[in-house]
Enzyme design. Structure first.
Site, PDB file in Angstrom:
ATOM      1  N   LYS A 191       0.869  -1.177   0.000  1.00 48.78           N
ATOM      2  CA  LYS A 191       0.000   0.000   0.000  1.00 48.78           C
ATOM      3  C   LYS A 191       0.899   1.218   0.000  1.00 48.78           C
ATOM      4  O   LYS A 191       2.051   1.155   0.429  1.00 48.78           O
ATOM      5  CB  LYS A 191      -0.879   0.017   1.257  1.00 48.78           C
ATOM      6  CG  LYS A 191      -2.188   0.749   1.075  1.00 48.78           C
ATOM      7  CD  LYS A 191      -3.216  -0.124   0.411  1.00 48.78           C
ATOM      8  CE  LYS A 191      -4.433   0.659   0.004  1.00 48.78           C
ATOM      9  NZ  LYS A 191      -5.523  -0.235  -0.423  1.00 48.78           N
ATOM     10  N   ASP A 244      -6.863   4.158  -4.652  1.00 49.89           N
ATOM     11  CA  ASP A 244      -7.562   3.956  -3.379  1.00 49.89           C
ATOM     12  C   ASP A 244      -8.256   5.306  -3.154  1.00 49.89           C
ATOM     13  O   ASP A 244      -8.467   6.058  -4.115  1.00 49.89           O
ATOM     14  CB  ASP A 244      -6.569   3.584  -2.252  1.00 49.89           C
ATOM     15  CG  ASP A 244      -7.262   3.073  -0.990  1.00 49.89           C
ATOM     16  OD1 ASP A 244      -7.659   1.914  -0.954  1.00 49.89           O
ATOM     17  OD2 ASP A 244      -7.427   3.859  -0.026  1.00 49.89           O
TER      18      ASP A 244
END
Ligand code: 2IT
Length: 445
Positions: A124, A164
């Site tokens: 991430k 995201d």
């Protein structure tokens, strides 16, 4: 496994990283029993190795606004685990971004990606950059500056980012443009790309569609269907949009969406043009949902509150972590909610989840319910590697199959003696077993 001891040691090593510690705690509590049945895991210190990311890149992201003023943000890429495939996971641009949040997301991503059945490790990244109110040119300069550092650790077989919160098709386009320029290559190193340059059809819809396919499986297992059910959705971004679209197609009625300013209640249902208006609201860059109620008189705007006080059959949190707490869970249960599908990553607090499970309510955790997004990113990687593009029907067929496989894995490990399906335990154990066995096979590295 000495769960509490491991958690205490982690807290000492990483003080104040509360979201990361929360995510680790949830997984460790779920897997404790199977872990103890496998002494080879303990011997290889699988947990101690799994809870620490492989590496973290942090960097400065300087950029110039339209007035010529210079700003400095923080950039990160957390490469969590690549035991089962190249690092894979989104980038989040939001002022709330901290290392703790990206570590929790990378940790969760590792198990989620394992559940998809595709060969993807977990990662991430992102920045504390606030896209709200920024011009297109500012967004572009920020993305370019971010990629000048980030590209060093990325690659189609190394690490493949995507979107995201705060990172959609526009941002992926700018990030990809700079990546391509710096590396002199046109490969599938980002997913969520535009359709003209290697993007997969249905990737924008995939997280929300996948969550609805997962919900359909939960409902089927409980002997019912989605038709005629009322749904409360939170958020109004890409994920909420996809979920609302598919829920409508399948015959449900979505009555809420929400933003940081409050929620909108539309008893006539949010569908069609109203759902598309959500995208316009998002694109305006103001991060508010109030204008929906001005445009559509059937709706009421409730400022400063969350949609969990509305009486519905199904709740689908689609906004962000810890958006649904214990009080919200109580409201929902008191109002007769029948299913909760966490679509945001760690959307529910530990207390809220305990409350749902304590009341034997079918509750799907984000890492299972929202895995259709990253799964379709995996399908984009496959298409890029093969230099072809599939049709919407083909991608949708794969997505259906994957969500049904994810559901089956939850059943395999999550079924209690009384028939109740603990989806949290099922998803955590299934994801863990795959990653742990891969780590074990690869030795101490
Ligand atoms: O949380 C997630 O799974 C995502 N933001 C999507 C990640 C991806 O690589 O598509």
């Amino acid at each position: 496994m000495k769960t509490e001891k491991i958690l205490q040691e982690l807290e000492v090593k990483h003080p104040g990283e509360k979201e990361y510690l929360q995510a680790v705690r949830e997984v460790l509590l779920s897997i404790e029993q199977v872990y103890n049945e496998h002494p080879e895991f303990e011997k290889a210190k699988i947990i101690e190795r799994l809870v620490e990311p492989d590496r973290i890149l942090t960097f400065r992201v300087p950029w110039t606004d339209d007035q010529g003023e210079v700003h400095v943000n923080l950039g990160y890429r957390v490469q969590f685990n690549n035991a089962i495939g190249p690092y894979k996971g989104g980038l989040r641009f939001h002022p709330s971004v901290t290392l703790s949040i990206l570590k929790f997301l990378g940790f969760e991503q590792t198990f989620k990606n394992a559940l998809t059945t595709l060969p993807m490790g977990g990662a991430k990244g992102g920045s504390d950059f606030a896209p709200r109110g920024k011009s297109d040119a500012e967004i572009m300069r920020f993305c370019q500056s971010f990629m000048i550092e980030a590209h060093k650790v990325l690659g189609p077989n190394m690490d493949v980012p995507a979107g995201d919160i705060g990172v959609g098709g526009r941002e992926v386009g700018y990030l990809f443009g700079m990546y391509k320029k710096l590396t002199h290559e046109h490969t599938g190193t980002l997913t969520g790309k535009g359709m003209e340059f290697g993007g997969s059809i249905l990737r924008p819809e995939a997280t929300g569609f996948g969550a609805c396919y997962f919900l359909e499986q939960m409902l089927a297992d409980a002997g019912t269907t989605i038709k005629g059910k009322t749904i409360a959705v939170s958020g109004f971004g890409n994920v909420a949009w996809g979920a609302v679209k598919k829920a409508n197609e399948l015959g449900a009625k979505v009555v809420t969406i929400s933003g940081p300013d409050g929620y909108v209640y539309d008893p006539e249902g949010i569908s069609g043009e109203k759902n598309e208006y959500m995208l316009e609201l998002r694109a305006s860059g103001n991060d508010v949902v109030a204008p929906y109620a001005e445009k559509y008189p059937s709706a009421t705007f409730v400022p400063g509150r969350k949609p969990w006080e509305v009486k519905v059959d199904i709740a689908m949190p689609c906004a962000t972590q810890n958006e649904l707490g214990e009080e919200d869970a109580k409201h929902l249960v008191d109002n007769g909610v029948q299913f909760v599908v966490e679509v945001s990553n760690m959307g529910c607090t530990a207390e809220a989840i305990d409350y749902f499970i304590g009341h034997k309510l079918p509750f799907a955790p984000g890492k299972a319910a929202n895995s259709g997004g990253v799964a379709t990113s995996g399908l984009e990687m496959t298409q890029n590697a093969m230099h072809i593009s599939w049709t919407a029907e083909e991608v949708d067929r794969y997505l259906h199959q994957i969500m049904s496989d994810v559901h089956a894995q939850c059943l395999q490990y999550g079924k209690d003696a009384d028939g109740y399906i603990n989806y949290v335990r099922g998803a955590n154990i299934a994801g863990f077993m795959k990653v742990a066995n891969a780590m074990l096979a690869q030795g101490v590295i």
